[in-house]
Write a protein that holds these residues in place. Structure first.
Motif: not given
Length: 530
Positions: A239-268
Motif C-alpha cells: 500500500v502507498e499513501h494518498v496525500f492532500d496539498e498540505s501533505g496530510k494523509i487522506i487515504g491509501a491505494k494499492l501499489k501492488n496487485a493483491v488477491d482478495s475475497a473479491d478476486g485480484m485487486l489491481p494497482v491503484g
C-alpha cells in the motif's frame, strides 16, 4: 461455616461445590452472624472490626477468579479421576505425576485425550477400586509459566520440584513483559510463588525484584470492505499513501496487485487508511523480522528497535528510520576497516594489550578525544543499568562522531587513543549489535590480546581521561555570547579575567570602553560588563 437449604450438613472432611455458593449460602455456627448471606456477612464483620479499630472495609485489588482448565491436549494434566459412584477423586500421590501420551496428534475434532483409550487404560477409583476415567481437561499454560523459572535454577535435580539452586538464584533480578503480562502472568507468578512459599518449597515472598513493562510496536493499518461487507486488511508493503496539498494523509491505494475475497485487486485500488495502531497478525500490519534481517542484517533490526524509543514507550515503525540505523552500522564497519591499515599496526599492538594504554603518553588532541569518549562511556554505562537503550545507542553515535572527527593521528598518542576508543565503542555496542562488534573485535586484534568479546571485561571509565589540562569558557559581553576563551583547568579568577580582556572578540565589542564588572561562573563562562 455456611449452610445451603436442601444441600445437607456441612462436612469439614470433604469439599462440596455448594460451599462456595455466595447466592444461597448463609452462615451457621458463627454467633451474631448466623443467618447472614455472603454480602451482609462481609459488611457486618467489617463494621465490627472498624468499631474496634482493627480494620475497615476496603477493596485492595479486584482480582478475578482464575479458571485454570482448558479443553485441549497441550498443558499440564489435572490429577483427578472420575468415578461414577464416588465422583471426582484426586490421583493418589504415589501415582503422580500424570503423564500425557506422546503419540496424540490434535486433528481439530476436539481434545484427543477424550478419545484416547491409552490415557484411561487401567485407571481405577482410589476409593472403591472400580474402573474409572482420568480428567481430560488440562491446565492453563500459565500454570507452568508461573514457576518454571524457579525450576531453571536447579533443572537437573530429579528429586525435587524446586531444588536448592532456587535459594541462590531467586528472586529474579528483572521481569520484562508487555502490559498484558502485568495483569495476567505477573499476578499468577506472584500467587504461585506465595503458594510454594507456604508449602515450604521456596523461601522467597516475591519472585521478581524489578519490573519493566515495555511499550507496544505500532504500524499503519489499511483495510477495505468486501462485496459481502466483511473487512479485510492489507500489508503495508502493498500500500502507498494518498496525500492532500498540505501533505496530510487522506487515504491509501494499492501499489501492488493483491488477491482478495473479491478476486485480484489491481494497482491503484482505493484502500481505507485507519491510522496507526498496535501491530497485529489479524490486521496484517506486522513486520516480518526475517525480511528485515535478509535486507539489512540482524544487527540493524536490533539497533533500530533499541534506538527509536525508550523501552517502556510505544514505538511507531518507520522504514526510513531503519535505513538510518543501517547507515550508522556501515560507518562503524568502515571506520574499523580504516583501523586495519598497516599504519595502525603498531598502535593496535599497544592499545589492544591487556594493560591497555597504560604507559602511553598523549598529546593535547589525543587527550581531548579520550575525554570525550570516556565521558560518553560514563553515560552509556549508566543508561545500560537503567535500561534506557535509546540513549545507549545515542552515546555510541557520539563516539563514532568523535572518532571520525579526530584528525590528529600523527600527534603524540593519537593512533593509540583512536584504537582504545574504538575498542570502547565495540564493547558498548556489543549487547545491541553483537555480530558486527564480534567481527571487528576479532579482525582488529582485540580478541587476540583481551579474549573473546563475550568474555572480555566491560570497559571502565579511566579517571585520568576525565582530567582536563585546559577548559573552554564561554565569553559574554554585556550578557551576549561573543566567543570563548581557553584557560588552564586550575586557573584562578584573575587569570580568567585577564584572558577575557585580552580576547579579540571582547576588544571588538567593547569598542575601547573600560570594563565595569567581570563575572566568572567557574567551569562555564565569563561575562564582561562594559
Amino acid at each position: 461455616m455456611v449452610q445451603v437449604e436442601g444441600e445437607g450438613a456441612y462436612d469439614d472432611k470433604q469439599w462440596h461445590d455448594w460451599y462456595g455458593d455466595k447466592e444461597r449460602g448463609v452462615l451457621i455456627d458463627s454467633g451474631d452472624f448466623n443467618g447472614l448471606n455472603y454480602k451482609d456477612a462481609v459488611a457486618a464483620v467489617a463494621k465490627l472490626l472498624e468499631g474496634k479499630g482493627l480494620g475497615e472495609l476496603k477493596t485492595t485489588w479486584r482480582l478475578r477468579d482464575w479458571g485454570v482448565s482448558r479443553q485441549r491436549y497441550w498443558g499440564t494434566p489435572i490429577p483427578i479421576i472420575h468415578c461414577e459412584d464416588c465422583g471426582p477423586q484426586p490421583v493418589p500421590e504415589k501415582d503422580l505425576p500424570v503423564v500425557l501420551p506422546q503419540d496424540l496428534v490434535p486433528d481439530g475434532s476436539g481434545n484427543p485425550l477424550v478419545k484416547s483409550e491409552a490415557f484411561h487404560a487401567g485407571v481405577v477409583c482410589p476409593c472403591c477400586g472400580k474402573p474409572a476415567r482420568r480428567e481430560t481437561d488440562t491446565m492453563d499454560t500459565f500454570v507452568d509459566s508461573s514457576w518454571y523459572f524457579m525450576r531453571y535454577c536447579d533443572a537437573k535435580n530429579s528429586e525435587k520440584m524446586v531444588a536448592d539452586g532456587a535459594d541462590y538464584w531467586m528472586p529474579m533480578d528483572q521481569y520484562i513483559g508487555g502490559i498484558e503480562h502485568a495483569i495476567l502472568h505477573l499476578l499468577y507468578a506472584r500467587f504461585w510463588t506465595k503458594v510454594m512459599r507456604d508449602l515450604g518449597l521456596v523461601k522467597v515472598d516475591e519472585p521478581f525484584t524489578k519490573l519493566l513493562t515495555q511499550g507496544m510496536v505500532l504500524n499503519h493499518i489499511y483495510s477495505r470492505r468486501t462485496a459481502k461487507g466483511a473487512k479485510e486488511y492489507f500489508w503495508p508493503k502493498d500500500v502507498e499513501h494518498v496525500f492532500d496539498e498540505s501533505g496530510k494523509i487522506i487515504g491509501a491505494k494499492l501499489k501492488n496487485a493483491v488477491d482478495s475475497a473479491d478476486g485480484m485487486l489491481p494497482v491503484g485500488t482505493a484502500i481505507d487508511y485507519e491510522g496507526v495502531g498496535t501491530m497485529s497478525k489479524s490486521k496484517n500490519n506486522g513486520i516480518d523480522p526475517q525480511e528485515l534481517i535478509e535486507k539489512y542484517g540482524a544487527d540493524t533490526a536490533r539497533l533500530y528497535t533499541m534506538f527509536t524509543a525508550p523501552p517502556e514507550l510505544t514505538l511507531e515503525w518507520n522504514d526510513s528510520a531503519v535505513e538510518g540505523s543501517y547507515r550508522f552500522l556501515r560507518r562503524v564497519y568502515n571506520f574499523g576497516a580504516k583501523l586495519s591499515a598497516p599504519e595502525f599496526e603498531a598502535a593496535r599492538a599497544k592499545a589492544t594489550a591487556r594493560n591497555g594504554v597504560a604507559g602511553v603518553s598523549f598529546g593535547k588532541e589525543a587527550k581531548a578525544l579520550r575525554l570525550e569518549v570516556h565521558t560518553v562511556l560514563k553515560q552509556v554505562d549508566y543508561d545500560y543499568q537503567r535500561m534506557q537503550y535509546n540513549t545507549v545507542v545515542s552515546g555510541a553515535m557520539k563516539m563514532i562522531n568523535a572518532l571520525e572527527d579526530f584528525k590528529a593521528l600523527d600527534s603524540e598518542g593519537g593512533r593509540e587513543a583512536v584504537v582504545e576508543c574504538f575498542g570502547i565503542l565495540l564493547r558498548a555496542l556489543y549487547p545491541a549489535t553483537p555480530h558486527i562488534a564480534h567481527v571487528l573485535w576479532i579482525e582488529l586484534g582485540y580478541a587476540k590480546a583481551q579474549g573473546e568479546l563475550l568474555d572480555t571485561a566491560w570497559p571502565e571509565v579511566d579517571p585520568q581521561a576525565l582530567v582536563q589540562d585546559e577548559i573552554e569558557l564561554m565569553l559574554q559581553v554585556n550578557g551576549k555570547l561573543r566567543g570563548s576563551i581557553h584557560v588552564a583547568a586550575q586557573a584562578d579568577k584573575a587569570t580568567i579575567e585577564a584572558a577575557a580582556l585580552a580576547n579579540e572578540e571582547y576588544q571588538k565589542f567593547a569598542e575601547g570602553r573600560a570594563p565595569k564588572k567581570i563575572i566568572v561562573v567557574p567551569g562555564r563562562l565569563v561575562n564582561v560588563v562594559v
